[in-house]
Design a protein around this motif. Structure first.
Motif, PDB file in Angstrom:
ATOM      1  N   LEU A 298     -14.278  -5.592   7.297  1.00 30.86           N
ATOM      2  CA  LEU A 298     -13.932  -5.122   8.639  1.00 30.86           C
ATOM      3  C   LEU A 298     -13.861  -6.286   9.630  1.00 30.86           C
ATOM      4  CD1 LEU A 298     -15.909  -1.771   8.790  1.00 30.86           C
ATOM      5  CD2 LEU A 298     -13.469  -2.126   8.311  1.00 30.86           C
ATOM      6  N   LEU A 299     -14.568  -7.370   9.328  1.00 34.21           N
ATOM      7  CA  LEU A 299     -14.405  -8.590  10.132  1.00 34.21           C
ATOM      8  C   LEU A 299     -12.979  -9.123   9.982  1.00 34.21           C
ATOM      9  CD1 LEU A 299     -17.805 -10.322   9.335  1.00 34.21           C
ATOM     10  CD2 LEU A 299     -17.106  -9.369  11.535  1.00 34.21           C
ATOM     11  N   GLY A 300     -12.440  -9.029   8.768  1.00 38.52           N
ATOM     12  CA  GLY A 300     -11.048  -9.418   8.541  1.00 38.52           C
ATOM     13  C   GLY A 300     -10.081  -8.520   9.286  1.00 38.52           C
ATOM     14  N   LEU A 301     -10.388  -7.212   9.342  1.00 40.78           N
ATOM     15  CA  LEU A 301      -9.543  -6.292  10.100  1.00 40.78           C
ATOM     16  C   LEU A 301      -9.565  -6.642  11.588  1.00 40.78           C
ATOM     17  CD1 LEU A 301      -7.753  -3.776  10.219  1.00 40.78           C
ATOM     18  CD2 LEU A 301      -9.852  -2.400  10.357  1.00 40.78           C
ATOM     19  N   ALA A 302     -10.744  -6.945  12.098  1.00 40.93           N
ATOM     20  CA  ALA A 302     -10.845  -7.346  13.508  1.00 40.93           C
ATOM     21  C   ALA A 302     -10.063  -8.637  13.758  1.00 40.93           C
ATOM     22  CB  ALA A 302     -12.314  -7.520  13.898  1.00 40.93           C
ATOM     23  N   MET A 303     -10.188  -9.583  12.839  1.00 39.97           N
ATOM     24  CA  MET A 303      -9.446 -10.838  12.988  1.00 39.97           C
ATOM     25  C   MET A 303      -7.945 -10.611  12.888  1.00 39.97           C
ATOM     26  SD  MET A 303     -10.775 -13.771  13.703  1.00 39.97           S
ATOM     27  CE  MET A 303      -9.804 -15.046  12.909  1.00 39.97           C
ATOM     28  N   ALA A 304      -7.528  -9.632  12.095  1.00 33.83           N
ATOM     29  CA  ALA A 304      -6.100  -9.342  11.970  1.00 33.83           C
ATOM     30  C   ALA A 304      -5.516  -8.980  13.332  1.00 33.83           C
ATOM     31  CB  ALA A 304      -5.880  -8.210  10.965  1.00 33.83           C
ATOM     32  N   PHE A 305      -6.186  -8.083  14.044  1.00 36.88           N
ATOM     33  CA  PHE A 305      -5.706  -7.706  15.375  1.00 36.88           C
ATOM     34  C   PHE A 305      -5.870  -8.855  16.368  1.00 36.88           C
ATOM     35  CE2 PHE A 305      -6.256  -3.439  13.593  1.00 36.88           C
ATOM     36  CZ  PHE A 305      -5.047  -2.867  13.962  1.00 36.88           C
ATOM     37  N   ALA A 306      -6.974  -9.575  16.269  1.00 35.49           N
ATOM     38  CA  ALA A 306      -7.206 -10.700  17.180  1.00 35.49           C
ATOM     39  C   ALA A 306      -6.126 -11.771  17.011  1.00 35.49           C
ATOM     40  CB  ALA A 306      -8.592 -11.290  16.955  1.00 35.49           C
TER      41      ALA A 306
ATOM     42  N   SER B 281      -7.288 -10.072   3.043  1.00 33.42           N
ATOM     43  CA  SER B 281      -5.845 -10.310   3.074  1.00 33.42           C
ATOM     44  C   SER B 281      -5.061  -9.006   3.113  1.00 33.42           C
ATOM     45  CB  SER B 281      -5.403 -11.165   1.884  1.00 33.42           C
ATOM     46  OG  SER B 281      -5.348 -10.408   0.692  1.00 33.42           O
ATOM     47  N   VAL B 282      -5.609  -7.946   2.525  1.00 28.37           N
ATOM     48  CA  VAL B 282      -4.941  -6.646   2.606  1.00 28.37           C
ATOM     49  C   VAL B 282      -4.861  -6.202   4.069  1.00 28.37           C
ATOM     50  CG1 VAL B 282      -5.166  -4.194   2.029  1.00 28.37           C
ATOM     51  CG2 VAL B 282      -5.537  -5.930   0.270  1.00 28.37           C
ATOM     52  N   TRP B 283      -6.014  -6.276   4.767  1.00 27.64           N
ATOM     53  CA  TRP B 283      -6.030  -5.886   6.186  1.00 27.64           C
ATOM     54  C   TRP B 283      -5.086  -6.764   7.006  1.00 27.64           C
ATOM     55  CZ3 TRP B 283      -7.918  -1.375   6.666  1.00 27.64           C
ATOM     56  CH2 TRP B 283      -9.145  -0.984   6.140  1.00 27.64           C
ATOM     57  N   ILE B 284      -5.229  -8.075   6.854  1.00 29.04           N
ATOM     58  CA  ILE B 284      -4.473  -9.017   7.683  1.00 29.04           C
ATOM     59  C   ILE B 284      -2.976  -8.892   7.428  1.00 29.04           C
ATOM     60  CG2 ILE B 284      -4.065 -11.473   8.136  1.00 29.04           C
ATOM     61  CD1 ILE B 284      -7.128 -11.795   7.415  1.00 29.04           C
TER      62      ILE B 284
ATOM     63  N   VAL C 205      -1.648  -5.544   8.918  1.00 22.25           N
ATOM     64  CA  VAL C 205      -1.558  -5.577  10.382  1.00 22.25           C
ATOM     65  C   VAL C 205      -0.438  -6.508  10.830  1.00 22.25           C
ATOM     66  CG1 VAL C 205      -2.778  -6.282  12.486  1.00 22.25           C
ATOM     67  CG2 VAL C 205      -3.941  -4.872  10.777  1.00 22.25           C
ATOM     68  N   HIS C 206      -0.325  -7.671  10.222  1.00 17.59           N
ATOM     69  CA  HIS C 206       0.712  -8.618  10.626  1.00 17.59           C
ATOM     70  C   HIS C 206       2.114  -8.092  10.316  1.00 17.59           C
ATOM     71  CE1 HIS C 206      -1.941 -12.486  10.949  1.00 17.59           C
ATOM     72  NE2 HIS C 206      -2.350 -11.493  11.723  1.00 17.59           N
ATOM     73  N   VAL C 207       2.266  -7.394   9.194  1.00 14.76           N
ATOM     74  CA  VAL C 207       3.574  -6.831   8.856  1.00 14.76           C
ATOM     75  C   VAL C 207       3.907  -5.678   9.800  1.00 14.76           C
ATOM     76  CG1 VAL C 207       4.828  -5.524   7.090  1.00 14.76           C
ATOM     77  CG2 VAL C 207       3.620  -7.607   6.459  1.00 14.76           C
ATOM     78  N   LEU C 208       2.933  -4.800  10.043  1.00 20.72           N
ATOM     79  CA  LEU C 208       3.182  -3.650  10.917  1.00 20.72           C
ATOM     80  C   LEU C 208       3.400  -4.062  12.370  1.00 20.72           C
ATOM     81  CD1 LEU C 208       0.598  -1.119   9.454  1.00 20.72           C
ATOM     82  CD2 LEU C 208       3.103  -1.023   9.249  1.00 20.72           C
TER      83      LEU C 208
ATOM     84  N   LEU D  67      14.003 -14.393   1.360  1.00 20.45           N
ATOM     85  CA  LEU D  67      13.617 -13.001   1.600  1.00 20.45           C
ATOM     86  C   LEU D  67      13.375 -12.793   3.092  1.00 20.45           C
ATOM     87  CD1 LEU D  67      11.027 -12.707  -1.309  1.00 20.45           C
ATOM     88  CD2 LEU D  67      13.352 -11.798  -1.293  1.00 20.45           C
ATOM     89  N   PRO D  68      13.436 -11.545   3.546  1.00 21.60           N
ATOM     90  CA  PRO D  68      13.129 -11.277   4.957  1.00 21.60           C
ATOM     91  C   PRO D  68      11.702 -11.700   5.303  1.00 21.60           C
ATOM     92  CG  PRO D  68      14.105  -9.349   3.896  1.00 21.60           C
ATOM     93  CD  PRO D  68      13.842 -10.357   2.822  1.00 21.60           C
ATOM     94  N   PRO D  69      11.463 -12.109   6.563  1.00 16.76           N
ATOM     95  CA  PRO D  69      10.151 -12.630   6.954  1.00 16.76           C
ATOM     96  C   PRO D  69       8.983 -11.665   6.691  1.00 16.76           C
ATOM     97  CG  PRO D  69      11.756 -13.115   8.641  1.00 16.76           C
ATOM     98  CD  PRO D  69      12.438 -12.247   7.640  1.00 16.76           C
ATOM     99  N   ARG D  70       9.172 -10.391   6.935  1.00 16.41           N
ATOM    100  CA  ARG D  70       8.079  -9.435   6.673  1.00 16.41           C
ATOM    101  C   ARG D  70       7.739  -9.386   5.188  1.00 16.41           C
ATOM    102  NH1 ARG D  70       8.684  -4.234  10.684  1.00 16.41           N
ATOM    103  NH2 ARG D  70       8.950  -5.495  12.541  1.00 16.41           N
TER     104      ARG D  70
END
Length: 136
Positions: free
Chosen positions: A11-19, A64-67, A70-73, A96-99
């Motif tokens: 969940l720290l990774g999830l928080a960092m994903a949004f940050a 990496s799943v979280w990050i 979030v980065h793709v979405l 390939l496309p960036p996403r």
């Protein structure tokens, strides 16, 4: 394996994903990840039932799943807050496309960071055992 511990620490990774999408510039990211990795390594060394390296590796993959998700979405918001990365993506010829590239590269980075977390966890467990904070 302690899947609950891995999920909780990820969940720290999830928080960092949004940050990292909205607030953290890519130049500051490593400075924030280092204390997170150290904290997670300590928590894994102290609480994982066995296989400390594998716990760290799986934590890196879960991060990496979280990050990546979030980065793709939030791809457009990510690029809006990271003009350097946006410029790099525009200047590079990508097959390939960036996403999709993010979706492919993200798990590779997860494995690499998981190896680092796993090694940190081994070191933390060794230190805790030497200090008598863990049973042998």
């Amino acid at each position: 394996m302690n899947g609950k511990l891995i999920l909780q620490l990820s969940l720290l990774g999830l928080a960092m994903a949004f940050a990292t999408v909205y607030f953290v510039p890519s130049t500051a990211e490593p400075l924030l990840w280092l204390p997170i990795f150290i904290f997670c390594a300590y928590a894994l060394a102290k609480n994982a039932p066995g296989r400390p390296f594998v716990h760290g590796l799986l934590l890196g993959v879960m991060n990496s799943v979280w990050i990546t998700a979030v980065h793709v979405l939030l791809f457009d918001a990510y690029l809006a807050h990271h003009p350097g990365e946006a410029g790099t993506m525009e200047s590079m010829r990508m097959p390939l496309p960036p996403r999709l590239m993010m979706a492919i590269v993200g798990p590779c980075i997860g494995v690499a960071s998981g190896i680092v977390i796993g090694l940190f966890t081994l070191v933390a467990r060794w230190i805790l055992r030497r200090r008598g904070a863990l049973e042998t």
